[in-house]
Design an enzyme around this catalytic site. Structure first.
Site, PDB file in Angstrom:
ATOM      1  N   ASP A 107       0.818  -1.207   0.000  1.00 60.85           N
ATOM      2  CA  ASP A 107       0.000   0.000   0.000  1.00 60.85           C
ATOM      3  C   ASP A 107       0.853   1.258   0.000  1.00 60.85           C
ATOM      4  OD1 ASP A 107       0.962  -0.509   2.564  1.00 60.85           O
ATOM      5  OD2 ASP A 107      -0.974  -0.349   3.575  1.00 60.85           O
ATOM      6  N   ASP A 110       7.114   4.086   3.300  1.00 54.10           N
ATOM      7  CA  ASP A 110       7.388   5.200   4.187  1.00 54.10           C
ATOM      8  C   ASP A 110       8.921   5.297   4.300  1.00 54.10           C
ATOM      9  OD1 ASP A 110       7.511   6.659   6.688  1.00 54.10           O
ATOM     10  OD2 ASP A 110       5.416   6.150   6.974  1.00 54.10           O
ATOM     11  N   LYS A 138       6.250   7.975   0.222  1.00 56.46           N
ATOM     12  CA  LYS A 138       6.588   9.244   0.890  1.00 56.46           C
ATOM     13  C   LYS A 138       8.083   9.477   0.732  1.00 56.46           C
ATOM     14  CE  LYS A 138       3.067   8.536   4.490  1.00 56.46           C
ATOM     15  NZ  LYS A 138       2.841   8.318   5.940  1.00 56.46           N
ATOM     16  N   PHE A 159       0.279  11.312   7.586  1.00 54.14           N
ATOM     17  CA  PHE A 159      -0.384  10.024   7.751  1.00 54.14           C
ATOM     18  C   PHE A 159      -1.661   9.983   6.927  1.00 54.14           C
ATOM     19  CE2 PHE A 159      -2.352   6.368   9.696  1.00 54.14           C
ATOM     20  CZ  PHE A 159      -1.252   5.552   9.916  1.00 54.14           C
ATOM     21  N   VAL A 160      -1.810   8.929   6.151  1.00 51.39           N
ATOM     22  CA  VAL A 160      -3.005   8.785   5.322  1.00 51.39           C
ATOM     23  C   VAL A 160      -3.731   7.489   5.694  1.00 51.39           C
ATOM     24  CG1 VAL A 160      -1.956  10.033   3.396  1.00 51.39           C
ATOM     25  CG2 VAL A 160      -1.784   7.540   3.493  1.00 51.39           C
ATOM     26  N   ARG A 172     -10.179   1.120   6.638  1.00 50.99           N
ATOM     27  CA  ARG A 172      -9.701   0.369   5.466  1.00 50.99           C
ATOM     28  C   ARG A 172     -10.751   0.283   4.366  1.00 50.99           C
ATOM     29  NH1 ARG A 172      -4.878  -2.348   6.826  1.00 50.99           N
ATOM     30  NH2 ARG A 172      -4.735  -3.089   8.961  1.00 50.99           N
TER      31      ARG A 172
HETATM   32  P1  IMP Z   1       8.013   1.454   5.974  1.00 49.33           P
HETATM   33  O1  IMP Z   1       8.668   0.162   6.314  1.00 49.33           O
HETATM   34  O2  IMP Z   1       8.478   2.583   6.888  1.00 49.33           O
HETATM   35  O3  IMP Z   1       8.195   1.833   4.521  1.00 49.33           O
HETATM   36  O4  IMP Z   1       6.494   1.336   6.323  1.00 49.33           O
HETATM   37  C1  IMP Z   1       5.613   0.776   5.472  1.00 49.33           C
HETATM   38  C2  IMP Z   1       4.346   0.319   6.156  1.00 49.33           C
HETATM   39  O5  IMP Z   1       3.910   1.176   7.228  1.00 49.33           O
HETATM   40  C3  IMP Z   1       3.242   0.385   5.128  1.00 49.33           C
HETATM   41  O6  IMP Z   1       3.158  -0.819   4.399  1.00 49.33           O
HETATM   42  C4  IMP Z   1       2.017   0.638   5.972  1.00 49.33           C
HETATM   43  O7  IMP Z   1       1.496  -0.588   6.436  1.00 49.33           O
HETATM   44  C5  IMP Z   1       2.521   1.447   7.140  1.00 49.33           C
HETATM   45  N1  IMP Z   1       2.314   2.894   6.916  1.00 49.33           N
HETATM   46  C6  IMP Z   1       3.279   3.811   6.652  1.00 49.33           C
HETATM   47  N2  IMP Z   1       2.756   5.041   6.496  1.00 49.33           N
HETATM   48  C7  IMP Z   1       1.409   4.887   6.638  1.00 49.33           C
HETATM   49  C8  IMP Z   1       0.292   5.820   6.562  1.00 49.33           C
HETATM   50  O8  IMP Z   1       0.422   7.033   6.310  1.00 49.33           O
HETATM   51  N3  IMP Z   1      -0.939   5.281   6.750  1.00 49.33           N
HETATM   52  C9  IMP Z   1      -1.146   3.957   6.990  1.00 49.33           C
HETATM   53  N4  IMP Z   1      -0.140   3.062   7.087  1.00 49.33           N
HETATM   54  C10 IMP Z   1       1.136   3.525   6.898  1.00 49.33           C
HETATM   55 MG    MG Z   2       1.852  -2.287   4.784  1.00 49.42          MG
END
Ligand code: IMP
Ligand code: MG
Length: 182
Positions: A107, A110, A138, A159-160, A172
């Protein structure tokens, strides 16, 4: 009357992408995926639970007639402000991915830590090829380089939720993508 002392709950704020905008972008990506995987097998590997809507909608837009769908679950690393956490696969793929062309669908990216770990994990097996699609990214929060072949939209570091993505497991089901606001 008793005053409540609980922290304020965030609410759905500005809508970033409408259902039409999401659909239009996914159909562009579907055309790219059709072209890239023409004549080859393709496994869509969705990351639960956030990618459920994307996989459901995108898979129906593909003209590819040899698509298989599978799901994995990965643990998140708890305290999101540190990058030292360990990521684990809580649910392994059910399909045998040996020699298969796998397109991981997530999805939102980050820090990139989840996807970079996931790609390394899959590449350490005898998977034929591994590519990544993320609906949202992001760029300002990226901590590691992830080779992402398909990106839906780049968004600010806020945050979305909705369209598969949650806040505390809620939202969701909503069909658009919105900012959460306090
Ligand atoms: P990363 O490992 O920091 O890239 O985090 C990725 C995971 O964190 C995504 O697959 C989401 O499940 C969750 N996540 C990160 N940012 C958001 C947000 O803004 N809304 C909802 N879930 C998020
Ligand atoms: Mg995820």
């Amino acid at each position: 009357m008793i005053a409540t002392m609980t922290a304020p709950e965030p609410v759905i704020g500005r809508i970033l992408f409408s259902p039409d905008q999401i659909r239009e972008r996914l159909s562009e990506l579907a055309a790219e995926i059709d072209a890239h995987y023409a004549g080859r097998d393709l496994v869509l590997l969705g990351v639960l639970r956030g990618a459920m809507m994307i996989v459901a909608d995108l898979s129906r837009m593909l003209n590819h007639d040899r698509v298989e769908i599978d799901w994995i679950t990965v643990s998140s690393y708890g305290d999101r402000t540190t990058s030292s956490g360990v990521i684990r696969m809580l649910k392994e793929p059910d399909l045998d991915l040996d020699g298969r062309n796998v397109l991981v669908i997530d999805d939102i990216t980050d820090s990139g830590l989840t996807l970079s770990w996931l790609v390394a994990n899959l590449r350490s097996r005898s998977v034929g090829s591994v590519e990544v699609l993320t609906l949202l990214r992001k760029p300002d929060l990226a901590k590691v380089e992830v080779p992402i072949r398909y990106v839906g939209f780049d968004i600010p570091p806020d945050f979305v939720a909705d369209y598969g993505m949650d806040y505390a497991q809620r939202y969701r089901n909503l069909p658009y993508i919105a900012l959460l606001e306090y």
